[in-house]
Motif scaffolding. Sequence first.
Motif, short mmCIF file in Angstrom:
data_model
loop_
_atom_site.label_atom_id
_atom_site.label_comp_id
_atom_site.label_asym_id
_atom_site.label_seq_id
_atom_site.Cartn_x
_atom_site.Cartn_y
_atom_site.Cartn_z
N GLY A 124 37.93 -16.36 26.86
CA GLY A 124 39.03 -17.14 26.51
C GLY A 124 38.73 -18.35 25.41
O GLY A 124 37.63 -18.83 25.67
N GLY A 126 40.18 -21.26 26.57
CA GLY A 126 39.99 -22.43 27.57
C GLY A 126 38.62 -22.41 27.79
O GLY A 126 38.03 -23.60 27.80
N GLN A 239 43.44 -21.79 16.64
CA GLN A 239 44.72 -21.47 15.89
C GLN A 239 44.52 -21.62 14.62
O GLN A 239 44.96 -20.74 13.76
N LYS A 265 41.14 -16.69 19.68
CA LYS A 265 42.27 -15.72 19.21
C LYS A 265 41.83 -14.50 18.45
O LYS A 265 41.68 -13.57 18.67
C1 LIG Z 1 44.95 -24.50 20.10
C2 LIG Z 1 44.36 -23.86 21.26
N1 LIG Z 1 43.26 -23.91 22.04
C3 LIG Z 1 42.85 -23.44 22.88
C4 LIG Z 1 43.75 -22.31 23.35
C5 LIG Z 1 43.06 -21.32 24.64
O1 LIG Z 1 42.99 -20.20 24.40
P1 LIG Z 1 43.10 -19.15 25.71
O2 LIG Z 1 44.46 -18.59 25.78
O3 LIG Z 1 42.41 -17.87 25.01
O4 LIG Z 1 42.30 -19.69 26.80
C6 LIG Z 1 44.91 -21.99 22.66
C7 LIG Z 1 45.79 -20.95 23.25
O5 LIG Z 1 46.89 -20.81 22.96
C8 LIG Z 1 45.30 -22.80 21.59
O6 LIG Z 1 46.36 -22.43 20.91
#
Ligand SMILES: Cc1ncc(COP(=O)(O)O)c(C=O)c1O
Length: 423
Positions: A124, A126, A239, A265
């Motif tokens: 992910g 995060g 993004q 993503k």
């Molecule tokens: C700019 C940005 N960074 C990090 C994340 C975190 O990604 P994830 O939801 O895969 O942990 C997001 C999720 O929307 C995001 O938009």
Amino acid sequence: METTQSSLVATRSKEETVDLFARYVSSGKVGFFKSAGIDFVPGKREETYLFDLAGEKRVIDCHCNGGVFNLGHRNPDVINVLIQSLQELDIGNHHLISEQRATLASELARLTPGDLSYTVFGVGGGEAIDLAIKVARGYTGRDKVISARGGYHGHTGLALAAGDEKYRAPFGSMAPGFLQVPFNDINVLERVVDDDTAAILFETIPATYGIVLPDQDFFLKARELCDRRGALMIMDEVQTGLGRTGRLWGIEHYNVVPDIMVIGKGLSGGIYPITATCFKEKLEVVFHKDPFIHISTFGGAEVGCPVALKVLGISSNPAFLSHVQEMGAVFSSGFKGLQEKHPEILVGLRQLGLMMGIEMTHDYCGPLFTKAAYENGLLSVYAYNDPRVAQLLPPLIIDRPLAEEILERVDMALTGVSKILGQ
Ligand SMILES: Cc1ncc(COP(=O)(O)O)c(C=O)c1O
């Protein structure tokens, strides 16, 4: 995809699904969508469209889960790679050396800006941000991490600490050392970046904050500041990466090479979750003493690496990037007309390529627009940290007729909002 008896989609009625979801997944989300008047449960999905689980309702996906569906839903080229991958691979063992991770990382090294040559994979975004901060702290031996107020980097530990206050408030004490400043304010940044600063961390274009475009020289000046102070620059391209802005990486527009770049993503192709924290060679020293100091069991799962490789291949193609720029131009000229037509609510389009935010006059406009857009066949979600703005993030594979259709539907949605406001 046809719904057959063995299908995994539409095996339950919509009502039953909503009821089960409320009872076993999230009663809050069901309540939210009910009160927002958005009666949609995705069933079949195809290219640029999402279909409701019941009936014929179809929306053009202009949310794309922040870029997960850059290449559309169920992109056949991506699916074929995964099918082939499943014939030979599995998740793999992240403790071991891996041909698939090595191949993917070397391609990232080739395609990322400047000398970002090492990659640690995650599942992910995060998690990938967490690792970026760990690398920065491990390398500099410093604690302080500066990020943007209103920014969003995920809901995991360090990413949460770096994000906007409202995500953290209910969850007690956070990791220390984090400081938020206004985005795009070099003067404030000059005052707070000091000899204790491990890193600055910014989204290239903060999405949840409403697609805010930085001044052309903001990142360049921030880079110089970091170099002066011995702090590292982390860019969150979760993004803005993979062609969304009309270049492969959003940061390319600003002529800056960060020390660490985070990709998420869209790297999944909408099919297999994978994220990447890419960093300069000198930072790899953090892992020299103990290469197992950071572990992610599913990070860079081998079966998903060829999928990400395919995504990189498609997204880095110059013709693909030109197409994104061309579609961006359709929207920029279309919005000029819309602005003349709806001056009472439409402030303008915040835009870089197909990274777009519809800026409106008041906080209540975003939620009203989201509902009106849905009623007019568009999924467009307002920016959580600035509800004057509705995000408009269509798949990058849209063609001109669809771009024009989206503009028509935006026009109808704006008319709908005006009517509600009695204007
Ligand atoms: C700019 C940005 N960074 C990090 C994340 C975190 O990604 P994830 O939801 O895969 O942990 C997001 C999720 O929307 C995001 O938009």
